[in-house]
Write an enzyme that holds these catalytic residues in place. Structure first.
Site, PDB file in Angstrom:
ATOM      1  N   HIS A 120      43.099  39.740  38.408  1.00 34.49           N
ATOM      2  CA  HIS A 120      44.278  40.263  39.087  1.00 34.49           C
ATOM      3  C   HIS A 120      44.228  41.783  39.073  1.00 34.49           C
ATOM      4  CE1 HIS A 120      48.444  40.961  40.211  1.00 34.49           C
ATOM      5  NE2 HIS A 120      48.388  39.748  40.722  1.00 34.49           N
ATOM      6  N   ASP A 123      47.366  31.395  40.915  1.00 34.27           N
ATOM      7  CA  ASP A 123      46.780  30.397  41.818  1.00 34.27           C
ATOM      8  C   ASP A 123      45.881  29.388  41.117  1.00 34.27           C
ATOM      9  OD1 ASP A 123      47.900  31.319  44.240  1.00 34.27           O
ATOM     10  OD2 ASP A 123      46.518  33.009  44.220  1.00 34.27           O
TER      11      ASP A 123
HETATM   12  N1  CMC Z   1      35.117  36.290  39.581  1.00 37.62           N
HETATM   13  C1  CMC Z   1      34.075  37.069  39.198  1.00 37.62           C
HETATM   14  N2  CMC Z   1      34.155  38.404  39.050  1.00 37.62           N
HETATM   15  C2  CMC Z   1      35.326  38.986  39.324  1.00 37.62           C
HETATM   16  C3  CMC Z   1      36.452  38.240  39.725  1.00 37.62           C
HETATM   17  C4  CMC Z   1      36.309  36.855  39.843  1.00 37.62           C
HETATM   18  N3  CMC Z   1      37.353  36.104  40.235  1.00 37.62           N
HETATM   19  N4  CMC Z   1      37.503  39.080  39.934  1.00 37.62           N
HETATM   20  C5  CMC Z   1      37.038  40.310  39.661  1.00 37.62           C
HETATM   21  N5  CMC Z   1      35.729  40.249  39.289  1.00 37.62           N
HETATM   22  C6  CMC Z   1      34.890  41.387  38.841  1.00 37.62           C
HETATM   23  C7  CMC Z   1      34.444  42.234  40.028  1.00 37.62           C
HETATM   24  O1  CMC Z   1      33.213  41.786  40.533  1.00 37.62           O
HETATM   25  C8  CMC Z   1      34.354  43.588  39.388  1.00 37.62           C
HETATM   26  O2  CMC Z   1      33.161  43.636  38.609  1.00 37.62           O
HETATM   27  P1  CMC Z   1      32.365  45.037  38.446  1.00 37.62           P
HETATM   28  O3  CMC Z   1      33.295  45.946  37.700  1.00 37.62           O
HETATM   29  O4  CMC Z   1      31.153  44.663  37.689  1.00 37.62           O
HETATM   30  O5  CMC Z   1      32.058  45.507  39.837  1.00 37.62           O
HETATM   31  C9  CMC Z   1      35.534  43.616  38.405  1.00 37.62           C
HETATM   32  O6  CMC Z   1      35.732  42.237  38.051  1.00 37.62           O
HETATM   33  C10 CMC Z   1      36.827  44.192  38.988  1.00 37.62           C
HETATM   34  O7  CMC Z   1      37.126  43.461  40.175  1.00 37.62           O
HETATM   35  P2  CMC Z   1      37.747  44.088  41.491  1.00 37.62           P
HETATM   36  O8  CMC Z   1      37.359  43.268  42.652  1.00 37.62           O
HETATM   37  O9  CMC Z   1      37.426  45.553  41.535  1.00 37.62           O
HETATM   38  O10 CMC Z   1      39.293  43.922  41.165  1.00 37.62           O
HETATM   39  P3  CMC Z   1      40.471  44.018  42.206  1.00 37.62           P
HETATM   40  O11 CMC Z   1      41.653  44.458  41.438  1.00 37.62           O
HETATM   41  O12 CMC Z   1      40.082  44.841  43.384  1.00 37.62           O
HETATM   42  O13 CMC Z   1      40.648  42.528  42.728  1.00 37.62           O
HETATM   43  C11 CMC Z   1      41.302  40.255  42.814  1.00 37.62           C
HETATM   44  C12 CMC Z   1      41.577  41.627  42.207  1.00 37.62           C
HETATM   45  C13 CMC Z   1      42.444  39.328  42.474  1.00 37.62           C
HETATM   46  C14 CMC Z   1      41.227  40.373  44.348  1.00 37.62           C
HETATM   47  C15 CMC Z   1      39.983  39.701  42.245  1.00 37.62           C
HETATM   48  O14 CMC Z   1      40.068  39.548  40.849  1.00 37.62           O
HETATM   49  C16 CMC Z   1      39.543  38.408  42.915  1.00 37.62           C
HETATM   50  O15 CMC Z   1      38.880  38.445  43.963  1.00 37.62           O
HETATM   51  N6  CMC Z   1      39.914  37.221  42.312  1.00 37.62           N
HETATM   52  C17 CMC Z   1      39.613  35.944  42.925  1.00 37.62           C
HETATM   53  C18 CMC Z   1      40.637  35.655  44.013  1.00 37.62           C
HETATM   54  C19 CMC Z   1      41.994  35.318  43.465  1.00 37.62           C
HETATM   55  O16 CMC Z   1      42.132  34.522  42.557  1.00 37.62           O
HETATM   56  N7  CMC Z   1      43.051  35.904  44.069  1.00 37.62           N
HETATM   57  C20 CMC Z   1      44.436  35.642  43.716  1.00 37.62           C
HETATM   58  C21 CMC Z   1      45.088  36.820  43.085  1.00 37.62           C
HETATM   59  S1  CMC Z   1      46.643  36.422  42.276  1.00 37.62           S
HETATM   60  C22 CMC Z   1      47.695  35.851  43.515  1.00 37.62           C
HETATM   61  C23 CMC Z   1      47.921  36.812  44.611  1.00 37.62           C
HETATM   62  O17 CMC Z   1      48.241  37.972  44.399  1.00 37.62           O
HETATM   63  O18 CMC Z   1      47.845  36.379  45.764  1.00 37.62           O
END
Ligand code: CMC
Length: 392
Positions: free
Chosen positions: A269, A327
């Protein structure tokens, strides 16, 4: 060239002031108007929470009764709206239908709306909260090829929604109270989440003074993506793809592999770096609901729990503070209630509607409100002269 703060993903930009929702991501705290989410999830109802989000205070019994009457009074949609659904092929994604049909409300309510008038804004808020279940259920019925069911005002907000989903003409149907309670709680947990992508989209669209139903439709569109509300659908698809507990380590490795686009859906998140308080509540509810429905041996629940257990011990997820989010378990509950996977994100939209419209109302009343207009860091070509086509 201008000089602006470069903040991709707006990780350190506050786009507004708001009194509605407070999140402390490090401590795993979520408050609606100051009330902790766990207390609201346990003791309140979705309509009461909707009132709280819109008006800032919990309603008295009279206020709640008046609000409930107003919502039931507005829950019908114009008959001609049915024609929009008829234009969709049976396999249209329900979020595509929802986005389009919610947007179409702007064609029914436009001239009469004055976004600068608090009373006009209030009626828009009641209308969208009232009509969202009717439109969502119509999308569901279109998807499964059954006739639409009209709202029934003797039922609760959530009971009426379940009735519109599952009842059929000439057949007896009684809303299951376990399903009603669980869904109502899920809607509460989704009701607002400060400036997430879809809410920011509603505010950005709304900041132009556009029709509020068009702004809410843009929120639906933003919510659909798998990084946001579409994650609940993606989680179940992922669990199906994993298939068996023995495959969990392989998928954990895939999620860690930077060359592989696969991510663990329902994990991570932007704001919560300790745990998502909504996920903690949903996890508990998930066990309770499956037990009550006699489905405690659900293989997908077992798979989800194993996935969570392994991921939470893995250095990759620990270092990056990746925990199950709202989720991760919600889809398992929806499925247990008989809801097909592709419909899950519609339920998120239904839950988020009071949050979207409360944020729109707050924005519209804010004297500091200006059109949302981010700048950019230009990285393209410097000024150059046009070259005629024969010389390129
Ligand atoms: N699986 C594997 N690696 C992950 C995941 C994941 N689900 N989420 C983040 N990471 C890694 C990402 O690759 C990055 O690694 P590095 O630092 O080595 O490059 C690090 O963690 C930080 O991730 P980010 O993408 O920069 O984080 P963000 O804040 O931009 O994204 C997120 C947040 C929710 C979009 C992301 O964690 C994600 O894609 N999760 C899976 C989709 C998901 O479950 N979404 C629902 C969110 S909660 C409900 C809502 O708000 O709708």
């Amino acid at each position: 060239f201008g000089y602006f703060t470069y903040d991709p993903g707006f990780t350190s930009t506050a786009s507004c002031r708001s009194d509605i929702t407070f999140i402390d991501g490090d401590e795993g705290i979520l408050l609606y108007r100051g009330y902790p989410i766990d207390q609201l999830a346990e003791k309140s109802s979705f309509l009461e929470v909707s009132y709280l989000l819109l008006y800032g205070e919990l309603p008295t019994a009279d206020q709640l009764s008046e609000f409930t009457s107003s919502i039931t009074r507005h829950n019908m949609v114009n008959e001609s709206l049915k024609n929009f659904f008829n234009g969709f092929h049976y396999d249209a994604h329900p979020m595509a239908m929802l986005t389009a049909v919610v947007g179409s409300l702007s064609a029914f309510y436009h001239e009469s709306i004055d976004v600068n008038d608090p009373a006009s804004r209030e009626i828009c808020a009641h209308r969208i909260i009232a009509k969202m279940p009717t439109i969502s259920a119509a999308a569901f019925k279109h998807m499964i090829g059954e006739p639409f069911i009209y709202p029934q005002n003797t039922l609760s907000y959530t009971g009426n929604f379940l009735n519109m989903l599952f009842s059929r003409p000439n057949e007896d149907y009684e809303v299951n109270p376990i399903a009603e309670k669980a869904l109502d709680q899920l809607l509460i947990l989704h009701a607002d989440h400060e400036q997430n992508a879809s809410t920011s989209t509603v505010r950005l669209a709304g900041s132009t003074g556009t029709n509020p139903f068009a702004a809410i439709a843009s929120g639906c569109a933003a919510l659909w993506g798998p990084a946001h509300g579409g994650a609940n659908e993606a989680v179940l698809n992922m669990l199906e793809e994993i298939g068996d507990v023995s495959n969990v380590p392989k998928f954990i490795d895939k999620a860690k592999d930077k060359e592989d686009p696969f991510r663990l859906m329902g994990f991570g998140h932007r704001v919560y770096k300790n745990y998502d308080p909504r996920a903690t509540i949903i996890r508990k509810t998930c066990h309770e609901v499956l037990n009550e429905l006699g489905m405690s041996n659900d293989p997908q629940l077992e798979l989800a729990m194993r996935l969570e257990e392994i991921a939470l011990q893995d250095e990759y997820f620990v270092e990056r503070k990746l925990y199950p989010n709202v989720d991760f378990y919600s889809g398992i509950i929806y499925r247990a209630l008989g809801i097909p996977t592709e419909f899950f994100t519609v339920l998120f939209a239904l839950g988020r509607t009071p949050g979207w419209i409360a944020q729109w109302m707050e924005m519209s009343a804010d004297p500091e409100q200006r059109i949302g207009r981010p700048r950019q860091i230009y990285t393209g070509a410097a000024t150059r002269d046009y070259v005629s086509i024969d010389k390129r």
